[in-house]
Design a protein around this motif. Structure first.
Motif, PDB file in Angstrom:
ATOM      1  N   GLU A  75       0.836  -1.203   0.000  1.00  0.00           N
ATOM      2  CA  GLU A  75       0.000   0.000   0.000  1.00  0.00           C
ATOM      3  C   GLU A  75       0.871   1.254   0.000  1.00  0.00           C
ATOM      4  OE1 GLU A  75      -2.896   0.026   3.140  1.00  0.00           O
ATOM      5  OE2 GLU A  75      -3.961  -1.710   2.321  1.00  0.00           O
ATOM      6  N   LYS A  76       1.981   1.198   0.730  1.00  0.00           N
ATOM      7  CA  LYS A  76       2.891   2.350   0.780  1.00  0.00           C
ATOM      8  C   LYS A  76       3.570   2.604  -0.557  1.00  0.00           C
ATOM      9  CE  LYS A  76       3.953   2.143   5.689  1.00  0.00           C
ATOM     10  NZ  LYS A  76       4.996   2.071   6.715  1.00  0.00           N
ATOM     11  N   LEU A  77       3.618   1.593  -1.424  1.00  0.00           N
ATOM     12  CA  LEU A  77       4.286   1.742  -2.718  1.00  0.00           C
ATOM     13  C   LEU A  77       3.350   2.202  -3.830  1.00  0.00           C
ATOM     14  CD1 LEU A  77       6.582  -1.435  -2.711  1.00  0.00           C
ATOM     15  CD2 LEU A  77       7.178   0.929  -2.095  1.00  0.00           C
ATOM     16  N   GLN A  78       2.073   2.307  -3.549  1.00  0.00           N
ATOM     17  CA  GLN A  78       1.133   2.668  -4.611  1.00  0.00           C
ATOM     18  C   GLN A  78       0.980   4.177  -4.753  1.00  0.00           C
ATOM     19  OE1 GLN A  78      -2.640   0.807  -3.807  1.00  0.00           O
ATOM     20  NE2 GLN A  78      -2.883   1.797  -1.833  1.00  0.00           N
ATOM     21  N   GLY A  79       0.396   4.582  -5.866  1.00  0.00           N
ATOM     22  CA  GLY A  79       0.073   5.984  -6.118  1.00  0.00           C
ATOM     23  C   GLY A  79       1.183   6.746  -6.807  1.00  0.00           C
ATOM     24  N   GLY A  80       0.788   7.811  -7.473  1.00  0.00           N
ATOM     25  CA  GLY A  80       1.761   8.636  -8.182  1.00  0.00           C
ATOM     26  C   GLY A  80       2.100   8.047  -9.541  1.00  0.00           C
ATOM     27  N   ASP A  81       3.241   8.479 -10.063  1.00  0.00           N
ATOM     28  CA  ASP A  81       3.617   8.010 -11.390  1.00  0.00           C
ATOM     29  C   ASP A  81       4.901   7.182 -11.331  1.00  0.00           C
ATOM     30  OD1 ASP A  81       5.907   9.701 -11.527  1.00  0.00           O
ATOM     31  OD2 ASP A  81       4.661  11.353 -12.203  1.00  0.00           O
TER      32      ASP A  81
ATOM     33  N   SER B  36       8.369   8.625 -10.024  1.00  0.00           N
ATOM     34  CA  SER B  36       8.534   8.923  -8.604  1.00  0.00           C
ATOM     35  C   SER B  36       8.885   7.658  -7.824  1.00  0.00           C
ATOM     36  CB  SER B  36       7.220   9.511  -8.070  1.00  0.00           C
ATOM     37  OG  SER B  36       7.192   9.456  -6.673  1.00  0.00           O
ATOM     38  N   LEU B  37       9.768   7.821  -6.854  1.00  0.00           N
ATOM     39  CA  LEU B  37      10.081   6.706  -5.952  1.00  0.00           C
ATOM     40  C   LEU B  37       9.031   6.535  -4.868  1.00  0.00           C
ATOM     41  CD1 LEU B  37      13.925   6.872  -5.258  1.00  0.00           C
ATOM     42  CD2 LEU B  37      12.645   5.084  -6.429  1.00  0.00           C
TER      43      LEU B  37
ATOM     44  N   ARG C  10       4.805  -2.430  -9.073  1.00  0.00           N
ATOM     45  CA  ARG C  10       5.829  -3.340  -9.617  1.00  0.00           C
ATOM     46  C   ARG C  10       7.186  -2.652  -9.679  1.00  0.00           C
ATOM     47  NH1 ARG C  10       1.948  -4.918 -13.767  1.00  0.00           N
ATOM     48  NH2 ARG C  10       3.030  -3.511 -15.194  1.00  0.00           N
ATOM     49  N   LYS C  11       7.208  -1.447 -10.211  1.00  0.00           N
ATOM     50  CA  LYS C  11       8.459  -0.708 -10.351  1.00  0.00           C
ATOM     51  C   LYS C  11       9.073  -0.418  -8.991  1.00  0.00           C
ATOM     52  CE  LYS C  11      10.703   3.510 -10.921  1.00  0.00           C
ATOM     53  NZ  LYS C  11      10.717   4.763 -10.262  1.00  0.00           N
ATOM     54  N   ARG C  12       8.266   0.072  -8.071  1.00  0.00           N
ATOM     55  CA  ARG C  12       8.787   0.443  -6.750  1.00  0.00           C
ATOM     56  C   ARG C  12       9.200  -0.792  -5.948  1.00  0.00           C
ATOM     57  NH1 ARG C  12       4.384   5.213  -5.544  1.00  0.00           N
ATOM     58  NH2 ARG C  12       5.231   6.689  -7.072  1.00  0.00           N
TER      59      ARG C  12
ATOM     60  N   GLN D  15       7.768  -4.890 -18.214  1.00  0.00           N
ATOM     61  CA  GLN D  15       7.980  -3.497 -17.806  1.00  0.00           C
ATOM     62  C   GLN D  15       9.473  -3.201 -17.688  1.00  0.00           C
ATOM     63  OE1 GLN D  15       5.585  -2.492 -14.411  1.00  0.00           O
ATOM     64  NE2 GLN D  15       6.613  -0.531 -14.095  1.00  0.00           N
ATOM     65  N   HIS D  16       9.939  -2.202 -18.447  1.00  0.00           N
ATOM     66  CA  HIS D  16      11.381  -1.956 -18.480  1.00  0.00           C
ATOM     67  C   HIS D  16      11.952  -1.483 -17.148  1.00  0.00           C
ATOM     68  CE1 HIS D  16       9.820   1.957 -20.039  1.00  0.00           C
ATOM     69  NE2 HIS D  16      10.772   2.455 -19.310  1.00  0.00           N
ATOM     70  N   GLU D  17      11.168  -0.771 -16.333  1.00  0.00           N
ATOM     71  CA  GLU D  17      11.678  -0.353 -15.015  1.00  0.00           C
ATOM     72  C   GLU D  17      11.943  -1.556 -14.112  1.00  0.00           C
ATOM     73  OE1 GLU D  17       8.866   2.935 -16.441  1.00  0.00           O
ATOM     74  OE2 GLU D  17       8.696   0.786 -16.210  1.00  0.00           O
TER      75      GLU D  17
END
Length: 172
Positions: free
Chosen positions: A6-12, A15-16, A48-50, A82-84
């Motif tokens: 949940e802490k990793l969600q949101g934004g684009d 952003s980290l 996924r990225k974060r 996903q490349h990230e």
């Protein structure tokens, strides 16, 4: 959804977000690391990225936390789009203890990513670095890796060429 994800969600994607906070909270805790590791396979591209970023950063200091995930990670590598996530995993993969067959398989995946992710310099750069590390102690694998990195040193963009040349110099 688990609290850490949940802490990793949101934004684009650029952003980290709260990745540094999550990394600090995980520390050396295997259960919390496992929770974030699972985020690599969630449907949400930001998570996924974060999650992949957090896994990469934590595994720098605590590579043993990766051990329980090796089989799952290797199994899912070809499915990662996903490349990230790819560039974070490329940095992470050399930290796994692998058999020769697992290394060879991983090298094949990284070579594929290197050859197909031409739009992402980060994927290309981290794949070349990982390839060099994985082939380091195996002459047979090293030959294939050197050939590909030599090819990259003469094609592609300036950053990729320069990195390829540096990696080749370090390998010799």
């Amino acid at each position: 959804m688990p609290e850490l994800l949940e802490k990793l969600q949101g934004g684009d994607l650029k952003s980290l977000g709260k990745v540094p906070e999550v990394i600090e909270e995980i520390g050396e805790n295997q259960d919390k690391f496992d929770e974030v590791f699972d985020g690599i396979f969630t449907p949400d591209p930001v998570i996924r990225k974060r999650a992949a970023t957090a896994v990469e950063k934590i595994s720098q200091k605590h590579p043993d936390l990766l051990r329980p995930h090796k089989k799952l990670l290797l199994k899912h590598l070809p499915k990662i789009k996903q490349h990230e996530v790819k560039w974070n995993l490329a940095q992470t993969l050399p930290r796994l203890k692998m058999s020769r067959n697992e290394r060879s398989y991983t090298i094949d995946i990284l070579l594929y990513w290197l050859r197909t992710e031409m739009k992402s310099k980060n994927v290309m750069l981290h794949c070349m670095e990982a390839l060099a590390q994985l082939a380091q102690n195996d002459l047979f694998l090293q030959k294939e890796v050197v050939l590909e990195i030599e090819f990259q040193s003469h094609s592609g963009n300036t950053a990729v060429k320069a990195s390829a040349q540096k990696i080749l110099k370090d390998m010799k």
